[in-house]
Design an enzyme around this catalytic site. Sequence first.
Site, PDB file in Angstrom:
ATOM      1  N   TYR A 192      13.614 -25.301 -19.981  1.00 54.34           N
ATOM      2  CA  TYR A 192      13.296 -26.063 -21.276  1.00 54.34           C
ATOM      3  C   TYR A 192      13.332 -27.677 -21.013  1.00 54.34           C
ATOM      4  CZ  TYR A 192      14.362 -27.985 -25.981  1.00 54.34           C
ATOM      5  OH  TYR A 192      14.256 -28.925 -26.716  1.00 54.34           O
ATOM      6  N   GLU A 230       9.151 -31.963 -26.983  1.00 54.65           N
ATOM      7  CA  GLU A 230       9.662 -30.691 -26.471  1.00 54.65           C
ATOM      8  C   GLU A 230       8.378 -30.074 -25.494  1.00 54.65           C
ATOM      9  OE1 GLU A 230      12.520 -28.002 -28.777  1.00 54.65           O
ATOM     10  OE2 GLU A 230      10.439 -27.061 -28.641  1.00 54.65           O
TER      11      GLU A 230
END
Length: 381
Positions: free
Chosen positions: A101, A189
């Site tokens: 991530y 993101e």
Amino acid sequence: MKLHEYQSKQIFAQHGIPIPHGRVAAIADEVRAIAEELGGKVVVKSQVLVGGRGKAGGIRLAKTPEDAAGLAAKILGMEIKGLPVRKVLVDEAVNIATEIYLGITNDRTSRCPVMIASSEGGVDIEEVARTDPKKIVRKRIDALLGWRDYQGRDLASAIELPREHWRSFMSIARGLYETYIECDATLAEINPLVITKEGHLLALDGKMVIDDNALYRHPEIAEMRDIDEEEPEERQARKFGLSYVKLDGDIGCLVNGAGLAMATMDVIKLHGGEPANFLDIGGGASAEKVREALSIILLDSNVKVVLINIFGGITRCDEVARGILEALKKHKAKLPIVVRLVGTNDEEGRKLLAKADMMTAKSLAEAAQMAAELVKEKAPA
Ligand code: GDP
Ligand code: MN
């Protein structure tokens, strides 16, 4: 404003972040053609502005172009969390070894952007944040210094990324930072950022939220807005220049001024209620604007009670009252409405409202308490 995955990834690529080859399509035949171009094995990804598409069945791997067209036909008929799928992204399939991530957002507590990374990327990052918070590492970004490469190294080390990927990871982190700053984003993101079995880093998913107040500086991004994918209430609100954010509670709020709207929500909570929305009609709102604002609230099926809190300065209370009456005529709502109306022309306003069946309160605290109690009365014991 939220961007679709395919839009976010295109912007990422402009900043040097590697993404899979792929294209977006709206019909199954196009998907077949794209899959043929990409060599057959592809992933067909629904483009809707919500997370968790994978778990909802909106992301499927296809072995052949035929297979891709079949899956696309299914996905294009789906609704994910209430949003119809109108487009799919067809990306070359990737052999995933590891899912990481990487994201940047505004950290309001430390008043600066923060880069967040985790070795446990993929579909369950919220779960990781809850159960294993140590697996999520953060780097605050000094507004004057910007992103520094040593911070990228620190992150790579903290998530125990194998050494051979550090250079690529640092370049991606820098690219993500530049994307975030240059687009005036509030979120950029990549989840997952994958290490492929062939040993490359690749942004497999992308998500961006752009600060609406900065859109005037980015006409090319403003054009990407997908009107079909927005909450109908929010679309309607924007059309009439209202600031509206839908929330999970059951007390609909109609307020003038952002500060007063926030205070109203706080006081509702203080009295045990839950606001159904934030809604600022702005200064000097016309009856038309008030009518539209109240209509948005009345059409929300979660709303059990409406609280109207107006502190008239430039805003004229009689004008507000007229708007309220127009909305009620239009919707014939049976919902209880609590009104607190003070300031410019408030007496006239109250006189107008006296004909309609409404509860009036003298203070905000009283209004909030009444609204909270009305909700409790309506709730099944
Ligand atoms: P989200 O569920 O909306 O976050 O959608 P993502 O784009 O993040 O995809 C969800 C998951 O699907 C990823 O975490 C991957 O595990 C898987 N996935 C996506 N693309 C591919 C691919 O090309 N190959 C493989 N094997 N899995 C993929
Ligand atoms: Mn994802």
